[in-house]
Design a protein around this motif. Structure first.
Motif, PDB file in Angstrom:
ATOM      1  N   UNK A 108       0.823  -1.201   0.000  1.00  0.00           N
ATOM      2  CA  UNK A 108       0.000   0.000   0.000  1.00  0.00           C
ATOM      3  C   UNK A 108       0.864   1.261   0.000  1.00  0.00           C
ATOM      4  N   UNK A 109       1.922   1.266   0.814  1.00  0.00           N
ATOM      5  CA  UNK A 109       2.768   2.454   0.859  1.00  0.00           C
ATOM      6  C   UNK A 109       3.496   2.684  -0.462  1.00  0.00           C
ATOM      7  N   UNK A 110       3.949   1.600  -1.084  1.00  0.00           N
ATOM      8  CA  UNK A 110       4.640   1.749  -2.361  1.00  0.00           C
ATOM      9  C   UNK A 110       3.717   2.364  -3.409  1.00  0.00           C
ATOM     10  N   UNK A 111       2.433   1.991  -3.361  1.00  0.00           N
ATOM     11  CA  UNK A 111       1.471   2.533  -4.327  1.00  0.00           C
ATOM     12  C   UNK A 111       1.035   3.948  -3.965  1.00  0.00           C
ATOM     13  N   UNK A 112       1.087   4.291  -2.681  1.00  0.00           N
ATOM     14  CA  UNK A 112       0.604   5.614  -2.261  1.00  0.00           C
ATOM     15  C   UNK A 112       1.607   6.726  -2.548  1.00  0.00           C
ATOM     16  N   UNK A 113       2.897   6.405  -2.586  1.00  0.00           N
ATOM     17  CA  UNK A 113       3.916   7.444  -2.773  1.00  0.00           C
ATOM     18  C   UNK A 113       3.714   8.244  -4.066  1.00  0.00           C
ATOM     19  N   UNK A 114       3.553   7.580  -5.220  1.00  0.00           N
ATOM     20  CA  UNK A 114       3.326   8.377  -6.438  1.00  0.00           C
ATOM     21  C   UNK A 114       1.910   8.935  -6.542  1.00  0.00           C
ATOM     22  N   UNK A 115       0.975   8.406  -5.737  1.00  0.00           N
ATOM     23  CA  UNK A 115      -0.418   8.837  -5.843  1.00  0.00           C
ATOM     24  C   UNK A 115      -0.679  10.158  -5.136  1.00  0.00           C
ATOM     25  N   UNK A 116       0.010  10.397  -4.025  1.00  0.00           N
ATOM     26  CA  UNK A 116      -0.298  11.564  -3.207  1.00  0.00           C
ATOM     27  C   UNK A 116       0.790  12.630  -3.294  1.00  0.00           C
ATOM     28  N   UNK A 117       1.153  12.971  -4.506  1.00  0.00           N
ATOM     29  CA  UNK A 117       2.098  14.065  -4.726  1.00  0.00           C
ATOM     30  C   UNK A 117       1.393  15.405  -4.829  1.00  0.00           C
ATOM     31  N   UNK A 118       0.075  15.369  -5.016  1.00  0.00           N
ATOM     32  CA  UNK A 118      -0.711  16.598  -5.131  1.00  0.00           C
ATOM     33  C   UNK A 118      -1.429  16.876  -3.820  1.00  0.00           C
ATOM     34  N   UNK A 119      -1.277  18.093  -3.255  1.00  0.00           N
ATOM     35  CA  UNK A 119      -1.989  18.430  -2.017  1.00  0.00           C
ATOM     36  C   UNK A 119      -3.498  18.310  -2.162  1.00  0.00           C
ATOM     37  N   UNK A 120      -4.045  18.661  -3.313  1.00  0.00           N
ATOM     38  CA  UNK A 120      -5.491  18.594  -3.491  1.00  0.00           C
ATOM     39  C   UNK A 120      -5.990  17.154  -3.456  1.00  0.00           C
ATOM     40  N   UNK A 121      -5.219  16.228  -4.033  1.00  0.00           N
ATOM     41  CA  UNK A 121      -5.587  14.812  -3.998  1.00  0.00           C
ATOM     42  C   UNK A 121      -5.526  14.303  -2.563  1.00  0.00           C
ATOM     43  N   UNK A 122      -4.502  14.706  -1.828  1.00  0.00           N
ATOM     44  CA  UNK A 122      -4.357  14.272  -0.438  1.00  0.00           C
ATOM     45  C   UNK A 122      -5.526  14.760   0.405  1.00  0.00           C
ATOM     46  N   UNK A 123      -5.930  16.005   0.203  1.00  0.00           N
ATOM     47  CA  UNK A 123      -7.065  16.556   0.953  1.00  0.00           C
ATOM     48  C   UNK A 123      -8.338  15.795   0.622  1.00  0.00           C
ATOM     49  N   UNK A 124      -8.555  15.502  -0.653  1.00  0.00           N
ATOM     50  CA  UNK A 124      -9.757  14.754  -1.041  1.00  0.00           C
ATOM     51  C   UNK A 124      -9.771  13.369  -0.409  1.00  0.00           C
ATOM     52  N   UNK A 125      -8.599  12.736  -0.375  1.00  0.00           N
ATOM     53  CA  UNK A 125      -8.522  11.399   0.217  1.00  0.00           C
ATOM     54  C   UNK A 125      -8.825  11.455   1.712  1.00  0.00           C
ATOM     55  N   UNK A 126      -8.301  12.436   2.404  1.00  0.00           N
ATOM     56  CA  UNK A 126      -8.575  12.580   3.843  1.00  0.00           C
ATOM     57  C   UNK A 126     -10.069  12.779   4.091  1.00  0.00           C
ATOM     58  N   UNK A 127     -10.703  13.612   3.271  1.00  0.00           N
ATOM     59  CA  UNK A 127     -12.130  13.850   3.427  1.00  0.00           C
ATOM     60  C   UNK A 127     -12.920  12.568   3.192  1.00  0.00           C
ATOM     61  N   UNK A 128     -12.518  11.816   2.190  1.00  0.00           N
ATOM     62  CA  UNK A 128     -13.217  10.559   1.894  1.00  0.00           C
ATOM     63  C   UNK A 128     -13.044   9.556   3.032  1.00  0.00           C
ATOM     64  N   UNK A 129     -11.852   9.497   3.608  1.00  0.00           N
ATOM     65  CA  UNK A 129     -11.594   8.551   4.690  1.00  0.00           C
ATOM     66  C   UNK A 129     -12.403   8.898   5.935  1.00  0.00           C
ATOM     67  N   UNK A 130     -12.608  10.178   6.192  1.00  0.00           N
ATOM     68  CA  UNK A 130     -13.384  10.587   7.363  1.00  0.00           C
ATOM     69  C   UNK A 130     -14.831  10.101   7.273  1.00  0.00           C
ATOM     70  N   UNK A 131     -15.345   9.988   6.074  1.00  0.00           N
ATOM     71  CA  UNK A 131     -16.729   9.570   5.882  1.00  0.00           C
ATOM     72  C   UNK A 131     -16.879   8.071   5.678  1.00  0.00           C
ATOM     73  N   UNK A 132     -15.783   7.338   5.761  1.00  0.00           N
ATOM     74  CA  UNK A 132     -15.836   5.891   5.549  1.00  0.00           C
ATOM     75  C   UNK A 132     -15.582   5.159   6.862  1.00  0.00           C
ATOM     76  N   UNK A 133     -15.735   3.847   6.831  1.00  0.00           N
ATOM     77  CA  UNK A 133     -15.441   3.018   8.006  1.00  0.00           C
ATOM     78  C   UNK A 133     -14.230   2.135   7.748  1.00  0.00           C
TER      79      UNK A 133
END
Length: 210
Positions: A108-133
């Protein structure tokens, strides 16, 4: 940071109603919802669009596809621990869990490194995680439930705090995965098997022999 409170009723409900197959399917559905949320937010983000086919967009899609595949398997491994209560030794039951955790976090970490280079993508992911279980508690609860059940059976020392031990086991797996992802798997780091053994041993869960 204080150890998060887990309602004993929540653990008891998990122990009584655990269905690894159903929970795995539910986790997969939630990852799909998370991906849909991120794409919906992306479409609304006119300032910083992330077009499909770009390197960044492809990396995010690959990360979410990997998470959809790997997370349900990892949670099912944790849920299956409840079938081992009272069987074998606690440390022997946890050893393959620690190794599986290291494998999961490395992927998971190896795949996340190139995925979260954009602050906007990181913010969207955090928001999505807050609403999930499917956040950290989805891993902590089944592991805590197992340790609490073994403690009630007298196979884990009474002075052990199950939720804290669950967090330490997962943190140890995550930490090794981080360093392996950053530095590479070579002679500089111990093997995954060695680390799994160290993590379980140093938790010192089992009561001393009488």
């Amino acid at each position: 940071m204080a150890t998060p409170y887990i309602d004993p009723y929540q653990l008891d409900q998990h122990r009584r109603t655990v269905d690894p197959h159903r929970n795995a399917q539910e986790a997969r559905r939630r990852v799909l919802e998370l991906a849909a949320f991120m794409k919906r937010e992306e479409a609304d983000d006119a300032a910083q669009p992330r077009s499909r086919g770009t390197a960044s967009g492809h990396a995010v899609d690959m990360f979410l596809a990997l998470l959809q595949d790997r997370l349900p398997v990892w949670l099912r491994i944790l849920d299956d621990l409840m079938y081992l209560v009272g069987k074998g030794r606690v440390s022997e039951n946890l050893l393959p869990i620690a190794r599986a955790g290291i494998d999961y976090y490395c992927e998971v970490q190896a795949a996340s490194l190139p995925a979260f280079t954009s602050p906007s993508v990181t913010v969207r992911f955090r928001e999505a995680m807050r609403d999930s279980d499917i956040g950290p508690m989805s891993e902590i609860v089944p592991l805590t439930a197992y340790l609490a059940a073994e403690q009630r059976a007298g196979r884990v020392s009474p002075d052990v705090v199950p939720v804290a031990s669950a967090r330490l086991l997962l943190a140890g797996c995550f930490s090794h995965a981080y360093y392996e992802t950053l530095l590479g798997a070579d002679d500089f780091l111990p093997s995954r098997d060695e680390v799994a053994e160290e993590i379980v041993r140093e938790l010192r869960l089992e009561p001393p022999p009488a």
